[in-house]
Write an enzyme that holds these catalytic residues in place. Structure first.
Site, PDB file in Angstrom:
ATOM      1  CE  LYS A   1      -2.051   2.962   2.413  1.00  0.00           C
ATOM      2  NZ  LYS A   1      -1.989   4.080   1.465  1.00  0.00           N
TER       3      LYS A   1
ATOM      4  N   GLY B   1       6.123   5.066   8.659  1.00  0.00           N
ATOM      5  CA  GLY B   1       5.264   6.250   8.669  1.00  0.00           C
ATOM      6  C   GLY B   1       5.310   6.912  10.019  1.00  0.00           C
TER       7      GLY B   1
ATOM      8  CD  GLU C   1      12.313   0.692  10.449  1.00  0.00           C
ATOM      9  OE1 GLU C   1      12.810   1.593  11.150  1.00  0.00           O
ATOM     10  OE2 GLU C   1      12.753  -0.468  10.431  1.00  0.00           O
TER      11      GLU C   1
ATOM     12  CB  CYS D   1      12.293   9.220   9.556  1.00  0.00           C
ATOM     13  SG  CYS D   1      13.266   8.155   8.509  1.00  0.00           S
TER      14      CYS D   1
ATOM     15  CD  GLU E   1       9.130  12.957  12.215  1.00  0.00           C
ATOM     16  OE1 GLU E   1       7.953  12.535  12.328  1.00  0.00           O
ATOM     17  OE2 GLU E   1      10.043  12.278  11.740  1.00  0.00           O
TER      18      GLU E   1
END
Ligand code: NAD
Length: 475
Positions: A172, A225, A247, A281, A378
């Site tokens: 996906k 994600g 992750e 990330c 973040e």
């Protein structure tokens, strides 16, 4: 361009219904429409993958599996320029980075093609005698759910080891970035991957994601994600005891000790956080500089940042393209709007360089305190916070107080300090005198709220298997 699902080695573009429009973030023009998967399509995809697992892929000779994975890598290389151009159009990634990332995807397939024949169990001298051995067996159908910031390489990080270990895959892609993932489907079919072994279901994260995470035939979810969605996947996957690798987000430090090569550390600092327009990330978004060299480091960091080329991503000289979407740029701007003008100082950037495209100039922020939102969360955009430190022990405490632990850099010429820091910083990935976090051959992943499990290296391949023990009596 019209795109759609990829099921049983066929593209399904014209399916009626309202397609999703993809906007080029550099031009704000629509460049593609995608027919997303409905739940009944996902059911078809899962059933096809289950049949392919049981009837073909699981039992294929390892040598043949490796041959097909090598053929996929070759095909990716042949179509590298086309794929890179599509990635740039889709998410505004600078074309030189897009070329590198497509090449990285090919290398990942080569690595795992080579791994097929080097992945084996053990023989164990059990106390009662006889013969005992272990087998690494595939899980069955696994789902890979990937983000939009590095669409092609992260897709390959998950699909290649899963296939190499003998699983079939439901992929996906993120709804903003399905283009190169769907092209990978075509490539795999051309390279001889049997029907149903890789099924691709673009569309809404919420409905498709929820469906996949709860489906009893899906044995594992490999997700990259946000931490928020990672937590949700873990909760929802519990009912069917899904194997899970996550992750997730990060807030990684870049630590500069006074004995480091300051010139080198400062020259490399901008791209350690602003590469991919900060949508990374591993972005080194918190910079800690030892007090003695703080001013000289900041001066050099600022000078290097001002030289970055923020421009049209199709130009090979561009270093920073636009943010992926209007919403993403606004989310980043919100962090900057929340700053306190009596304390924070923005040394440069944070403004929009033109009227077209979702561009934002990179921003350096000083004066942050431990409780600040911008210091802890973040940002996922071109913003960096810089602070000084005096004491190594306090520095480690401050870094480890973060709920994240994904990546980080340590700059020092003292080997003992480097080793001390490498052991004390709670992070899945660290680099000393470098910002390199990703190596195809080495495990990649996070501590704490940055994730569970690892991508890449042989560790990732183990994560796509069950471990079986077999005992044979010699009586
Ligand atoms: P996101 O969590 O919004 O989406 C990731 C994927 O999950 C997409 O495919 C999305 O459609 C899907 N999704 C959304 N809702 C879902 C649900 N309820 N169930 C299952 N799937 C669902 O993340 P994003 O905005 O695409 O990517 C940015 C985030 O990814 C950042 O937090 C970044 O740090 C993280 N990231 C982590 C790594 C890593 O390796 N640690 C690498 C890249 C990005």
């Amino acid at each position: 361009m019209k795109l759609g699902l990829f099921i049983n080695n066929k593209s399904e573009e014209n399916r009626g219904g309202t397609p999703q429009l993809l906007v080029n973030p550099a031009t704000e023009e629509t460049f593609a429409e995608v027919s997303g998967a409905a739940i009944k399509d996902c059911e078809r995809a899962v059933n096809g993958a289950e049949t392919a697992y049981r009837q073909t892929w699981r039992n294929l000779a390892p040598g043949k599996r490796a041959e097909i994975l090598f053929a996929i890598a070759r095909e990716i290389r042949l179509r590298l320029e086309e794929l890179a151009q599509l990635e740039t159009q889709n998410i505004g990634k600078p074309i030189s980075d897009a070329r590198d990332e497509i090449g990285l995807g090919a290398r990942v397939f080569e690595y795992y093609a080579g791994a097929v024949g080097k992945f084996y169990g053990q023989t164990i001298p059990v106390a009662r005698g006889g013969f005992d051995f272990t087998l690494r067996e595939p899980l069955g159908v696994v789902a890979a759910i990937v983000p939009w910031n590095f669409p092609f390489p992260i897709t390959c990080w998950k699909v290649a080891p899963a296939l190499a270990a003998g699983n079939t895959v439901i992929l996906k892609p993120a709804s903003l970035s399905p283009v190169t993932a769907l092209k990978l489907g075509e490539i795999c079919a051309q390279a001889g991957l049997p029907e149903g072994v890789l099924q691709i279901v673009p569309g809404s994260g919420k409905s498709i994601g929820d469906f996949l995470v709860q489906h009893p035939l899906i044995r594992k979810i490999s997700f990259t994600g946000s931490t928020e969605i990672g937590v949700r996947i873990m909760e929802q996957g519990a009912k069917t005891l899904k194997r899970i690798s996550l992750e997730l987000g990060g807030k990684s430090p870049n630590i500069i000790f006074a004995d480091a090569d300051i010139q080198k550390a400062a020259a490399s600092a901008p791209m350690s956080v602003f590469a991919n327009t900060g949508q990374d990330c591993c972005a080194r978004s918190r910079v800690f500089v030892e007090e003695k060299v703080f001013d000289s480091f900041v001066e050099k960091f600022l000078e290097a940042t001002k030289k970055l080329v923020v421009a049209d991503p199709t130009d090979s000289k561009t270093e920073l393209g636009p943010l992926v979407s209007k919403g993403q740029r606004e989310a980043v701007e919100d962090f900057l709007k929340g700053l306190d003008s009596t304390r924070h100082k923005v040394l440069c950037g944070g403004d929009r360089p033109g009227s077209k495209g979702f561009f934002l100039n990179p921003a350096l922020v000083m004066g942050c305190e431990t409780g600040d939102r911008i210091w802890n969360e973040e940002v996922f955009g071109p913003v960096v916070c810089i602070r000084s430190f005096r004491d190594e022990k306090q520095l480690v405490e401050e870094i480890n107080a973060s709920s994240y632990g994904l990546s980080g850099s340590i700059w020092t010429s003292d080997l003992f300090r480097a080793l001390r820091m490498a052991r004390s910083v709670e992070s899945g990935v660290l680099s000393i005198n470098s910002h390199s976090s990703v190596h195809v051959e080495a495990p990649f992943g996070g501590y704490k709220m940055s994730g569970i499990g690892r991508d890449l290296g042989m560790t990732a391949m183990e994560g796509y298997t069950e471990l079986k023990n077999v005992y044979i009596s010699d009586l």
